[in-house]
Write a protein that holds these residues in place. Structure first.
Motif, PDB file in Angstrom:
ATOM      1  N   LYS A   2       4.735 -68.143  12.442  1.00 17.29           N
ATOM      2  CA  LYS A   2       5.792 -69.006  11.895  1.00 17.29           C
ATOM      3  C   LYS A   2       5.070 -70.447  12.271  1.00 17.29           C
ATOM      4  O   LYS A   2       4.295 -70.661  13.386  1.00 17.29           O
ATOM      5  CB  LYS A   2       7.016 -69.041  12.569  1.00 17.29           C
ATOM      6  N   ARG A   3       5.410 -71.449  11.494  1.00 14.87           N
ATOM      7  CA  ARG A   3       5.019 -72.865  11.716  1.00 14.87           C
ATOM      8  C   ARG A   3       6.208 -73.634  12.216  1.00 14.87           C
ATOM      9  O   ARG A   3       7.104 -73.679  11.710  1.00 14.87           O
ATOM     10  CB  ARG A   3       4.505 -73.551  10.249  1.00 14.87           C
ATOM     11  N   GLY A   4       6.163 -74.042  13.459  1.00 17.70           N
ATOM     12  CA  GLY A   4       7.167 -74.819  13.983  1.00 17.70           C
ATOM     13  C   GLY A   4       7.033 -76.160  13.758  1.00 17.70           C
ATOM     14  O   GLY A   4       6.278 -76.920  12.917  1.00 17.70           O
ATOM     15  N   ALA A   5       7.788 -76.872  14.589  1.00 20.61           N
ATOM     16  CA  ALA A   5       8.265 -78.555  14.498  1.00 20.61           C
ATOM     17  C   ALA A   5       6.718 -79.056  14.945  1.00 20.61           C
ATOM     18  O   ALA A   5       6.129 -78.445  15.878  1.00 20.61           O
ATOM     19  CB  ALA A   5       9.328 -79.001  15.325  1.00 20.61           C
ATOM     20  N   PRO A   6       6.442 -80.110  14.426  1.00 17.07           N
ATOM     21  CA  PRO A   6       5.024 -80.823  14.714  1.00 17.07           C
ATOM     22  C   PRO A   6       5.176 -81.125  16.206  1.00 17.07           C
ATOM     23  O   PRO A   6       6.335 -81.392  16.789  1.00 17.07           O
ATOM     24  CB  PRO A   6       5.205 -81.994  13.952  1.00 17.07           C
ATOM     25  N   ASP A   7       4.220 -81.201  16.966  1.00 17.79           N
ATOM     26  CA  ASP A   7       4.217 -81.791  18.270  1.00 17.79           C
ATOM     27  C   ASP A   7       3.553 -83.261  18.273  1.00 17.79           C
ATOM     28  O   ASP A   7       2.748 -83.615  17.305  1.00 17.79           O
ATOM     29  CB  ASP A   7       2.866 -81.144  19.064  1.00 17.79           C
TER      30      ASP A   7
END
Length: 269
Positions: free
Chosen positions: A149-154
């Motif tokens: 999955k691609r999560g929220a940006p850091d």
């Protein structure tokens, strides 16, 4: 016969025309200038020991908003790398000190699926300031859904919104170096690619294909990260090459990561 001159009713605005078909959502692998709407001091008691965060509510030129949590220390007294990014943010925003006082700030309400105003400890000195931010994509292997999955940006790094100086340049009274800026951008993209590769390798070890991923953010499982971004779209009517924060904290929140975002803002908001 002479035609009477007419005053234009509508003037072409190429900048607005260029926005058609483009998204204003905040996503990773980008650098842009953001306005800080509020900054709140919080403690994440889900961690052991509990972790202290500075949660920064930001808005871009298109009025899309995001919440970035910056863990800077835990209850044991151990300092986290978020301490550096908070100081860098202060430097780039020309803020010499931060206080902890009672005040109101924005917070995402999962039940209402929107930002709400709450009371708590805030750092009012950051409200209204503009800061440039590098945001990088973060990928992880979901251990219960068995997919990448691609999560929220850091939050990867910051820069001065006016001069585009990186923290080390501003701290040493050096002019902004476009090559150094590009180096950070390249490092940010490589960091994102490495995050994806690591997640895909973990998926392969669990017997899952490596050629795809799910873009939906989830609060369950996933890779841990040190700064997490909660984001929403705008209402319809309206030379440091390492990441600033090292992986250390579980993130979560509503996010739409599959929509591109204009990487640079040079107007007013």
């Amino acid at each position: 016969m002479n035609q009477q001159s007419q005053q234009a009713f509508w003037q072409l605005d190429k900048s607005k025309a260029a926005k058609v078909g483009q998204s204003n959502y905040i996503t990773g692998d980008t650098s842009d200038v953001y306005k800080i709407l509020s900054a709140a001091w919080k403690t994440n008691t889900r961690m052991s020991p509990a972790v202290h965060n500075l949660t920064v509510h930001i808005m871009n030129a298109d009025k899309s908003t995001a919440m970035i949590e910056i863990p800077y220390a835990d209850e044991s007294g151990k300092s986290w790398s978020g301490e550096n990014i908070i100081n860098a943010m202060m430097l780039c925003a020309n803020v010499p000190s931060l206080s902890q006082v009672q005040g109101s700030h924005q917070e995402y309400d999962f039940d209402q699926q929107k930002d709400v105003t709450v009371n708590g400890m805030v750092a009012p000195e950051l409200a209204g300031k503009k800061v440039g931010m590098f945001l990088t994509d973060r990928y992880y292997f979901h251990k219960t859904k068995f997919e990448v999955k691609r999560g929220a940006p850091d939050l990867f790094n910051v820069f001065d919104a006016e001069t585009r100086q990186l923290p080390h340049e501003k701290a040493n009274n050096q002019p902004a170096n476009p090559e150094a800026f590009n180096t950070v951008t390249e490092a940010m993209i490589k960091y994102s690619a490495k995050s994806k590769e690591k997640a895909e390798n973990e998926a392969a070890m669990n017997g899952q294909p490596q050629n795809g991923f799910n873009n939906q953010m989830t609060n369950q499982g996933g890779q841990q990260n040190n700064s997490v971004t909660y984001q929403r779209g705008a209402p319809a009517q309206q030379s440091n090459n390492a990441p600033a924060n090292n992986p250390a904290m579980n993130g979560g929140g509503p996010v739409d990561d599959d929509i591109p975002f204009a990487p640079h803002f040079d107007g007013q908001f």
